[in-house]
Design an enzyme around this catalytic site. Structure first.
Site, PDB file in Angstrom:
ATOM      1  N   ALA A 112      62.242   2.381  29.634  1.00 21.13           N
ATOM      2  CA  ALA A 112      62.645   1.960  30.978  1.00 21.13           C
ATOM      3  C   ALA A 112      61.401   1.467  31.711  1.00 21.13           C
ATOM      4  O   ALA A 112      60.348   2.089  31.630  1.00 21.13           O
ATOM      5  CB  ALA A 112      63.262   3.135  31.724  1.00 21.13           C
ATOM      6  N   LYS A 113      61.539   0.366  32.403  1.00 24.87           N
ATOM      7  CA  LYS A 113      60.437  -0.091  33.253  1.00 24.87           C
ATOM      8  C   LYS A 113      60.614   0.650  34.581  1.00 24.87           C
ATOM      9  O   LYS A 113      61.235   0.143  35.523  1.00 24.87           O
ATOM     10  CB  LYS A 113      60.495  -1.610  33.414  1.00 24.87           C
ATOM     11  CG  LYS A 113      59.232  -2.225  33.971  1.00 24.87           C
ATOM     12  CD  LYS A 113      59.245  -3.737  33.832  1.00 24.87           C
ATOM     13  CE  LYS A 113      58.175  -4.392  34.678  1.00 24.87           C
ATOM     14  NZ  LYS A 113      56.798  -4.062  34.292  1.00 24.87           N
ATOM     15  N   ALA A 114      60.128   1.894  34.567  1.00 26.60           N
ATOM     16  CA  ALA A 114      60.403   2.816  35.671  1.00 26.60           C
ATOM     17  C   ALA A 114      59.205   2.917  36.601  1.00 26.60           C
ATOM     18  O   ALA A 114      58.058   2.944  36.139  1.00 26.60           O
ATOM     19  CB  ALA A 114      60.750   4.191  35.111  1.00 26.60           C
TER      20      ALA A 114
ATOM     21  N   SER B 123      67.005  -0.413  31.783  1.00 31.59           N
ATOM     22  CA  SER B 123      66.169   0.619  32.411  1.00 31.59           C
ATOM     23  C   SER B 123      67.034   1.552  33.256  1.00 31.59           C
ATOM     24  O   SER B 123      66.887   2.778  33.194  1.00 31.59           O
ATOM     25  CB  SER B 123      65.109  -0.036  33.308  1.00 31.59           C
ATOM     26  OG  SER B 123      64.228  -0.837  32.549  1.00 31.59           O
TER      27      SER B 123
ATOM     28  N   TYR C 123      54.233   3.950  36.226  1.00 33.40           N
ATOM     29  CA  TYR C 123      53.059   3.171  36.603  1.00 33.40           C
ATOM     30  C   TYR C 123      51.936   4.015  37.197  1.00 33.40           C
ATOM     31  O   TYR C 123      50.844   3.498  37.440  1.00 33.40           O
ATOM     32  CB  TYR C 123      53.477   1.970  37.469  1.00 33.40           C
ATOM     33  CG  TYR C 123      54.083   0.944  36.530  1.00 33.40           C
ATOM     34  CD1 TYR C 123      53.307  -0.036  35.954  1.00 33.40           C
ATOM     35  CD2 TYR C 123      55.407   1.064  36.109  1.00 33.40           C
ATOM     36  CE1 TYR C 123      53.818  -0.907  35.009  1.00 33.40           C
ATOM     37  CE2 TYR C 123      55.934   0.201  35.168  1.00 33.40           C
ATOM     38  CZ  TYR C 123      55.140  -0.782  34.620  1.00 33.40           C
ATOM     39  OH  TYR C 123      55.647  -1.630  33.665  1.00 33.40           O
TER      40      TYR C 123
END
Ligand code: PPE
Length: 326
Positions: free
Chosen positions: A177-179, A83, A183
Site C-alpha cells: 500500500a502506498k500508505a 492501497s 513515509y
C-alpha cells in the site's frame, strides 16, 4: 497559464519543493467538489493526521502536442484503490470519478505540467484506535512541481548513501500500500542521507538486500542487462513498469532479483525511477564511483525515451497518456 495558481509574484518564484503550498490559489477537489484552495481544510482531530493510516498517489501531467496529458492515470488510480483495499478503507467514489477529478484539477487550475496528489484519509468522525465510524475522505490537489532533484542531477547523476534505516518489513505496515505512515521510514532515511551530504538514500530490506530509494525504485545495469529488486521489497512503481516496457522494446533484458549492496558498487550503471524523480542516474554509492561516474549509455537511452514518452514524443506509448481535456 499557471499564473492563476499563485497569489503573488514571490510565490511564483518559489516553485519546487520550497514553495509554501498553503499560499497558492486555485482549486482543490475535496469529497466530490471543487473547493477554493484556501478553504480546503481539515480539522486537527482528523484521524489520519494522528495515526498516519491513509493512502495516496503521486501522479504527473505533462504538456504534449495534444495539450496537457496525465501519465498512466488509470494505473495510478488502480494502485490507489489497491492501497485502500489493503488497509480496509472504504472508497466513497469509483475509479471513474477519481480519474475525472485528477483531470479536473489540472484543467481547472490552468496547468500545463503538474504534479497531482490524490489522498484518501480518515476523518474526525471518531478518535482513537478503536474508532469504527470513520469515513474515508478524498482530496486531489495539483500544482507545478518541475523537478524533484537538482536539474543537473538528470544529466550527471546523484550521490547516494546506503541508509542505516531498514526499509519496512512486509509484515509491519503493509508496504504494497502506498500508505501515508510508510513515509516516516522514507523521510528518516532521506534526511539522514542529505545531512551527510548525499542526495538520496538507498534502503536495504530487513534481510539486507537492496530495496529502493526513499521515493524511487532502483535499477542496475551490468553487461547490458537490467536488474531491479523483486516486488517483495519495493513499491510496485509505475515508472519502474514503464522502464520494463521501454527496455523490452529496446531489446534489453530486465531481471527482477535479490540484489546485494556490493552488487550495486560494481554495476556498470545505476539509476532511480519514480513519478516525482522521473529517471535519475546514480553516479556514486557510499563513496564508490558507479561505472564511469556519470550517466551511462543505457540509462541515457531509457531516460530519454521515458522523458519523450511522457510528453507525447513516442507514438508507441500514446496509450500511457490521458488528455485532461476530452
Ligand atoms: N518507491 C517509493 C517508496 C515511492 O514512494 C515511489 C514513488 C516509488 C518507489 C516509485 O513509484 P512510481 O512513482 O509509481 O514510479 N514516490 C512518490 C512520492 C514522492 C514524494 O516525494 O512524495 C512519487 O514519486 O510521486
Amino acid at each position: 497559464r499557471i499564473r492563476s495558481l499563485y497569489l503573488n509574484d514571490q510565490d511564483r518564484r518559489c516553485k519546487g519543493i520550497h514553495m509554501d503550498l498553503s499560499k497558492l490559489s486555485g482549486h482543490i477537489w475535496l469529497d466530490g467538489e471543487m473547493v477554493p484552495w484556501q478553504e480546503a481544510r481539515v480539522h486537527v482531530l482528523t484521524h489520519t493526521f494522528h495515526y498516519g493510516l491513509g493512502v495516496f498517489e503521486g501522479v504527473r501531467a505533462y504538456q504534449t502536442p495534444d495539450g496537457p496529458c496525465i501519465f498512466r492515470l488509470e494505473d495510478h488510480t488502480d494502485r490507489l484503490f489497491r492501497s485502500a483495499h489493503i488497509l480496509r478503507m472504504d472508497m466513497p467514489f469509483d475509479k471513474e470519478t477519481l480519474n475525472a477529478a485528477q483531470r479536473a484539477v489540472v484543467r481547472e487550475n490552468g496547468l500545463d505540467e503538474a504534479y497531482i496528489r490524490p489522498m484518501c484519509f480518515l476523518g474526525s468522525e471518531g478518535m482513537g484506535l478503536r474508532a469504527d465510524n470513520l469515513k474515508t475522505h478524498v482530496m486531489v490537489a495539483s500544482w507545478p512541481w518541475p523537478s524533484y532533484m537538482d536539474p543537473e542531477a538528470r544529466d550527471r547523476g546523484i550521490r547516494v548513501a546506503t541508509s542505516s534505516y531498514t526499509r519496512h518489513h512486509v509484515n509491519i505496515t503493509m508496504c504494497k500500500a502506498k500508505a501515508n505512515g510508510n513515509y516516516i521510514n522514507s523521510i528518516l532515511a532521506l534526511r539522514e542521507a542529505m545531512d551527510a551530504g548525499f542526495e538520496e538514500a538507498l534502503l536495504l530490506d530487513n534481510e539486507g538486500y537492496v530495496a529502493e530509494g526513499s521515493g524511487e525504485n532502483v535499477f542496475l545495469v551490468r553487461d547490458n542487462v537490467l536488474y531491479t529488486p523483486e516486488l517483495t521489497s519495493c513499491l510496485e512503481g509505475i515508472t519502474r513498469d514503464s522502464i520494463f516496457r521501454i527496455a523490452a522494446d529496446q531489446g534489453l533484458t530486465v531481471k527482477e532479483k535479490r540484489i546485494t549492496r556490493d552488487e550495486v558498487y560494481v554495476a556498470d550503471e545505476a539509476f532511480f525511477t519514480g513519478t516525482a524523480a522521473e529517471v535519475v542516474p546514480i553516479r556514486e554509492v557510499d563513496h564508490r564511483r558507479i561505472g564511469s561516474g556519470t550517466r551511462g549509455p543505457v540509462t541515457e537511452t531509457l531516460q530519454r525515451i521515458y522523458l519523450e514518452s511522457v510528453r507525447g514524443g513516442q507514438p508507441q506509448y500514446a496509450d500511457w497518456l490521458a488528455p485532461v481535456v476530452n
